[in-house]
Scaffold this active site. Structure first.
Site, mmCIF file in Angstrom:
data_model
loop_
_atom_site.group_PDB
_atom_site.id
_atom_site.type_symbol
_atom_site.label_atom_id
_atom_site.label_comp_id
_atom_site.label_asym_id
_atom_site.label_seq_id
_atom_site.Cartn_x
_atom_site.Cartn_y
_atom_site.Cartn_z
ATOM 1 N N CYS A 1 0.862 -1.093 -0.074
ATOM 2 C CA CYS A 1 -0.044 0.235 -0.006
ATOM 3 C C CYS A 1 0.930 1.371 0.172
ATOM 4 O O CYS A 1 1.565 1.696 -0.950
ATOM 5 C CB CYS A 1 -0.982 -0.141 1.419
ATOM 6 S SG CYS A 1 -2.458 0.919 0.975
ATOM 7 N N HIS B 1 -3.829 -5.761 1.221
ATOM 8 C CA HIS B 1 -3.551 -5.971 2.539
ATOM 9 C C HIS B 1 -3.933 -7.590 2.946
ATOM 10 O O HIS B 1 -4.849 -8.068 2.053
ATOM 11 C CB HIS B 1 -3.966 -5.236 3.366
ATOM 12 C CG HIS B 1 -3.721 -3.830 3.463
ATOM 13 N ND1 HIS B 1 -2.444 -3.366 4.183
ATOM 14 C CD2 HIS B 1 -4.189 -2.811 2.660
ATOM 15 C CE1 HIS B 1 -2.393 -2.111 3.799
ATOM 16 N NE2 HIS B 1 -3.275 -1.622 3.152
#
Length: 485
Positions: A333, A430
């Site tokens: 991310c 994630h």
């Protein structure tokens, strides 16, 4: 009619989230249909829910303890800090704006209808709601318009158990002092107290427990010993990271720079649980270890600001040296965005409008955009053929030549980027390491032979936590106070 009880603390990080999870699992094992609820949370460690929003990671763990799916109603207000004085405000799982602390303090009372709306929806679904407070009700400067502690308890007429933390010292003053500074109406909502994180012979605190009861007039629900397996569950918030700065594993060294606005660091939990992994969270002021096999850059709530912090620590130089030595780097991310050639935030979404150079280890560029990507996804890792579940929770679009070497696929689309030699990789997803098969394949490339069943370990730990709470906390009295017996 659904009953409720609220666990408030004498301060932050007294273990409220953990004890609430234990209560919920214990009540679920008794055959009760239970739900967690936290009116207002402040955390950058968020979870994506099946209804397309985000909540604090602690409430997602509590939902798991309750054996139900996480839902945005379990944490209707989430504050995600982006600077020392400002935060993104999430209402019912979606971005509602950005406010500095002073403005939020003035406007928070307007969020009470949203809080009560979520609470009432949950109340229609279950037998018992266990509510978690935030911070401390002793913060009298925050009482006006409060939605997190006594403001909510009085508005929803939910009885309160006050919990202190003996590990930090002064627990008698914590609990008695809280009663002393609260007004009479708030004190009337408190029906008992508990002491958490005790180490040693509990009988040595019998006199202290009795003194608190005598001074406050509140009954004790227990003196709860330190729960040794707490590190096996996701950290409540960033305050827990220093205590978890190094895992108990040995072997493969994975180094994680601890940046100021680190987010979604629960990605680290499966790695920390691996016996063959020495996971090190590198605190500011320390260099990245030269013996690292992998440098892992995790998420950030303010990527450009955290990139500046990374450079100020000299970690950019350490990462470049690590790559020259043949070491691997993975960015997740915000960490993925940092590894690219540039990051642009022309609208000032995460701070002042700016365009900055990235670390330059991936041939990609990122531009921040107002749309936030929030979704649960299914995918696979083509190189190993392993299946994956994950979630995305980010702003920004990343493009460039290295995205043509995507190393993951989610919902039928390529995901991520890799350098030509595969030494540097990044992606937005994630939760990758929760998948045992993928984690084993990934770690095997670093010389680790993994046999860990991570999810089974979390379930075992939640059951052990419930056993712990059942033994040392009076759940029968709690249910009586809640009117649930």
């Amino acid at each position: 009619m659904t009953k409720a009880i609220m666990i408030q603390g004498t301060g932050s990080n007294v273990g409220k989230s953990m004890i609430v999870a234990g209560i919920l699992r214990a009540c679920s094992r008794r055959g009760m249909d239970v739900r967690p609820f936290k009116p207002q949370n402040m955390s950058n460690n968020a979870a994506v829910t099946s209804d397309g929003g985000e909540i604090g990671r602690a409430q997602a763990l509590q939902a798991r303890a309750s054996r139900v799916e996480p839902h945005t109603d379990m944490n209707p207000i989430l504050l995600k800090p982006q600077s020392t004085t400002g935060a993104q405000v999430i209402v019912h799982g979606q971005i509602a704006g950005h406010q500095d602390a002073a403005a939020f303090g003035k406007n928070k009372a307007a969020l009470m209808p949203a809080v009560l709306e979520s609470f009432q929806r949950l109340a229609a679904q279950c037998d018992l709601i266990v509510v978690e407070g935030a911070g401390s009700p002793a913060e009298t400067n925050l009482r006006d318009g409060d939605i997190a502690n006594m403001g909510f308890a009085t508005a929803a007429n939910v009885p309160v158990i006050l919990m202190g933390d003996i590990d930090r010292g002064g627990v008698i003053a914590q609990i008695v002092g809280t009663q002393a500074v609260m007004n009479a109406a708030d004190n009337a909502m408190v029906r008992g107290f508990a002491v958490n994180k005790f180490r040693g012979d509990r009988s040595l605190f019998d006199a202290g427990r009795d003194d608190i009861a005598r001074r406050t007039g509140w009954p004790s629900l227990g003196v709860i010993p330190w729960f040794d397996a707490a590190h096996k569950l996701p950290a409540e918030d960033v305050m827990d990271l220093p205590a978890r700065s190094r895992s108990s594993g040995t072997g493969c060294v994975i180094a994680v720079p601890r940046l100021p606005r680190i987010s979604n660091f629960d990605d680290l939990d499966p790695l920390a649980a691996e016996p063959g992994v020495d996971l090190r969270i590198i605190m500011p002021g320390s260099p990245l270890p030269a013996d690292a096999d992998l440098v892992l850059l995790v998420g950030s709530k303010a990527t450009i600001a955290d990139l500046a912090a990374l450079r100020a620590e000299g970690w950019d130089i350490d990462i470049a040296a690590h790559i020259r030595r043949g070491g691997r780097v993975l960015g997740l991310c915000g960490g993925y965005q940092m590894l690219g050639k540039s990051i642009a935030d022309p609208l000032g979404i995460e701070g002042a409008p700016a365009t900055v150079s990235g670390l330059g280890h991936l041939n990609v560029e990122t531009e921040m955009a107002p749309i936030k990507h929030l979704s649960l996804k299914q995918g696979h890792h083509p190189a190993s053929g392993t299946k994956l579940s994950g979630y995305e929770i980010h702003i920004g679009e990343t493009t460039g030549a290295d995205t043509h070497r995507a190393w993951l696929q989610f919902d039928g689309k390529d995901e991520g980027a890799a350098s030509p030699n595969g030494q540097v990789q990044g992606c937005y997803m994630h939760g990758l390491f929760n998948a045992d098969s993928f984690r084993r394949a990934f770690l095997s490339e670093l010389g680790v032979n993994s046999t860990l069943d991570f999810d089974a370990g979390v379930e075992e730990t939640l059951d052990a936590l419930a056993d712990h709470v059942e033994q040392f906390f009076d759940i029968d009295l709690l249910l009586d106070i809640a009117g649930a017996v």
